[in-house]
Design a protein around this motif. Structure first.
Motif, short mmCIF file in Angstrom:
data_model
loop_
_atom_site.label_atom_id
_atom_site.label_comp_id
_atom_site.label_asym_id
_atom_site.label_seq_id
_atom_site.Cartn_x
_atom_site.Cartn_y
_atom_site.Cartn_z
N LYS A 1 0.84 -1.19 0.00
CA LYS A 1 0.00 0.00 0.00
C LYS A 1 0.88 1.25 0.00
O LYS A 1 1.90 1.30 0.69
N LEU A 2 0.47 2.25 -0.77
CA LEU A 2 1.30 3.44 -0.93
C LEU A 2 1.55 4.17 0.39
O LEU A 2 2.61 4.76 0.59
N ASP A 3 0.58 4.13 1.29
CA ASP A 3 0.77 4.81 2.57
C ASP A 3 1.49 3.94 3.60
O ASP A 3 1.68 4.34 4.75
N LYS A 4 1.92 2.74 3.17
CA LYS A 4 2.60 1.82 4.08
C LYS A 4 4.03 1.49 3.61
O LYS A 4 4.67 0.59 4.15
N LEU A 5 4.52 2.22 2.62
CA LEU A 5 5.82 1.87 2.03
C LEU A 5 6.95 1.91 3.05
O LEU A 5 7.74 0.97 3.15
N GLU A 6 7.04 2.99 3.80
CA GLU A 6 8.13 3.12 4.76
C GLU A 6 8.00 2.11 5.90
O GLU A 6 9.00 1.57 6.38
N GLU A 7 6.77 1.86 6.31
CA GLU A 7 6.54 0.88 7.37
C GLU A 7 6.97 -0.52 6.91
O GLU A 7 7.62 -1.26 7.66
N TRP A 8 6.62 -0.86 5.65
CA TRP A 8 7.02 -2.17 5.14
C TRP A 8 8.54 -2.26 4.98
O TRP A 8 9.15 -3.27 5.35
N LYS A 9 9.16 -1.22 4.45
CA LYS A 9 10.61 -1.26 4.26
C LYS A 9 11.33 -1.42 5.59
O LYS A 9 12.31 -2.17 5.68
N LYS A 10 10.86 -0.74 6.61
CA LYS A 10 11.46 -0.88 7.94
C LYS A 10 11.33 -2.31 8.44
O LYS A 10 12.30 -2.91 8.94
N ALA A 11 10.14 -2.89 8.29
CA ALA A 11 9.91 -4.26 8.73
C ALA A 11 10.74 -5.24 7.91
O ALA A 11 11.30 -6.21 8.44
N ALA A 12 10.83 -4.99 6.60
CA ALA A 12 11.60 -5.88 5.73
C ALA A 12 13.08 -5.86 6.10
O ALA A 12 13.73 -6.91 6.16
N LEU A 13 13.63 -4.69 6.35
CA LEU A 13 15.03 -4.59 6.73
C LEU A 13 15.30 -5.32 8.05
O LEU A 13 16.33 -5.98 8.21
N GLN A 14 14.36 -5.23 8.96
CA GLN A 14 14.53 -5.91 10.25
C GLN A 14 14.57 -7.42 10.07
O GLN A 14 15.44 -8.11 10.62
N ILE A 15 13.62 -7.95 9.29
CA ILE A 15 13.58 -9.40 9.14
C ILE A 15 14.74 -9.90 8.29
O ILE A 15 15.31 -10.97 8.55
N LEU A 16 15.16 -9.12 7.30
CA LEU A 16 16.28 -9.55 6.47
C LEU A 16 17.59 -9.54 7.26
O LEU A 16 18.45 -10.40 7.06
N ASN A 17 17.74 -8.60 8.16
CA ASN A 17 18.91 -8.61 9.04
C ASN A 17 18.92 -9.85 9.92
O ASN A 17 19.98 -10.46 10.16
N LYS A 18 17.75 -10.24 10.41
CA LYS A 18 17.65 -11.45 11.23
C LYS A 18 17.95 -12.70 10.39
O LYS A 18 18.66 -13.61 10.83
N MET A 19 17.39 -12.74 9.19
CA MET A 19 17.63 -13.87 8.30
C MET A 19 19.11 -14.07 8.04
O MET A 19 19.61 -15.20 7.98
N ALA A 20 19.82 -12.96 7.86
CA ALA A 20 21.24 -13.03 7.51
C ALA A 20 22.09 -13.65 8.62
O ALA A 20 23.24 -14.02 8.38
N GLU A 21 21.53 -13.76 9.81
CA GLU A 21 22.26 -14.37 10.93
C GLU A 21 22.07 -15.89 10.99
O GLU A 21 22.75 -16.56 11.76
N GLU A 22 21.17 -16.43 10.17
CA GLU A 22 20.89 -17.86 10.20
C GLU A 22 22.04 -18.66 9.58
O GLU A 22 22.67 -18.22 8.61
N ASP A 23 22.28 -19.85 10.13
CA ASP A 23 23.40 -20.68 9.66
C ASP A 23 23.25 -21.09 8.20
O ASP A 23 24.26 -21.25 7.49
N ALA A 24 22.02 -21.27 7.74
CA ALA A 24 21.79 -21.74 6.37
C ALA A 24 21.65 -20.61 5.36
O ALA A 24 21.47 -20.86 4.17
N PHE A 25 21.76 -19.38 5.82
CA PHE A 25 21.59 -18.23 4.94
C PHE A 25 22.78 -18.10 3.98
O PHE A 25 23.93 -18.22 4.39
N VAL A 26 22.48 -17.84 2.70
CA VAL A 26 23.53 -17.63 1.70
C VAL A 26 23.56 -16.16 1.26
O VAL A 26 24.58 -15.49 1.38
N SER A 27 22.42 -15.66 0.76
CA SER A 27 22.39 -14.26 0.32
C SER A 27 20.96 -13.81 0.09
O SER A 27 20.06 -14.63 -0.11
N THR A 28 20.78 -12.49 0.11
CA THR A 28 19.48 -11.89 -0.19
C THR A 28 19.70 -10.51 -0.82
O THR A 28 20.61 -9.78 -0.41
N PHE A 29 18.85 -10.19 -1.80
CA PHE A 29 18.90 -8.89 -2.47
C PHE A 29 17.50 -8.29 -2.45
O PHE A 29 16.53 -8.94 -2.86
N LEU A 30 17.40 -7.06 -1.99
CA LEU A 30 16.12 -6.35 -1.88
C LEU A 30 16.06 -5.27 -2.96
O LEU A 30 17.00 -4.49 -3.11
#
Length: 223
Positions: free
Chosen positions: A130-159
């Motif tokens: 949603k256009l009025d939720k862009l910044e909220e989603w990006k903030k949430a996405a960055l948080q979860i992607l940072n967490k994902m990157a700490e997982e042992d099986a993680f290889v890479s991610t591109f946003l």
């Protein structure tokens, strides 16, 4: 740790739908083109895949430092001899025309310990926010992607953000997991940070998230 991508890089996600009798020929021709691409000064990386659910569908994620899409089309797509036979042949062996999506790179995460392999589990995930939720989603996405990157099986991610529609985003993610079942057991259904994120998503999206499972065929990194 988040690495913020060079916003001037050109990122393409290219989709192919090939006639069944020509899939081997297509792969040979595409691999030959990519090998030549890697010698270009502006080449950054390329990843080629086959859709897990369809032998005739392929995709390529490619990244360049060319200044613009127009410059790329003129100098690379139309100006290189090694592409000419491939470009001439491609329409004849395709079920439908190739689709080229231009993406705006936002951030990326690459494991220092786990290297890409031909057995990786790869997802390409599409979001319509949603256009009025862009910044909220990006903030949430960055948080979860940072967490994902700490997982042992993680290889890479591109946003990425779609270059033509700011409400659309994609995530290209790669995991050292043997199957979707293992991924669901070890990550989707096992991590509290994912549950929090999943609970937020319905209120942020214009439409349901979609994703594809991709089978890796080759990876190339520039000089």
């Amino acid at each position: 740790m988040t690495e913020y991508a060079n916003p001037n890089d050109l990122v393409f996600y290219v989709k192919y739908h090939i006639k069944p009798e020509f899939t081997n020929e297509f792969q040979e021709r595409l691999m030959g083109v990519v090998e030549n691409m890697t010698q270009e000064d502006s080449f950054v990386s390329a990843f080629v895949h086959q859709y897990a659910e369809s032998e005739g569908r392929f995709s390529m994620y490619e990244r360049w430092t060319d200044s613009s899409k127009d410059a790329f089309m003129t100098y690379q797509m139309e100006g290189k001899d090694y592409r000419k036979e491939y470009e001439k042949r491609l329409p004849l062996i395709s079920e439908t025309p190739r689709k080229i999506h231009l993406l705006k790179p936002l951030a990326y995460w690459i494991s220092a310990n786990v290297k890409p392999s031909e057995n990786d589990l790869i997802f390409y995930v599409n979001f319509h926010i949603k256009l009025d939720k862009l910044e909220e989603w990006k903030k949430a996405a960055l948080q979860i992607l940072n967490k994902m990157a700490e997982e042992d099986a993680f290889v890479s991610t591109f946003l990425h953000q779609d270059a033509e529609d700011p409400s659309r985003f994609t995530i290209y993610e790669r995991w050292n997991e043997a199957s979707m079942e293992d991924f669901e057991k070890n990550h989707l259904n096992a991590k509290e940070y994912r549950r929090v994120y999943e609970n937020m998503l319905p209120d942020l999206m214009q439409s349901m998230r979609t994703f594809r499972i991709l089978e890796p065929l080759g990876s190339w990194i520039g000089k």
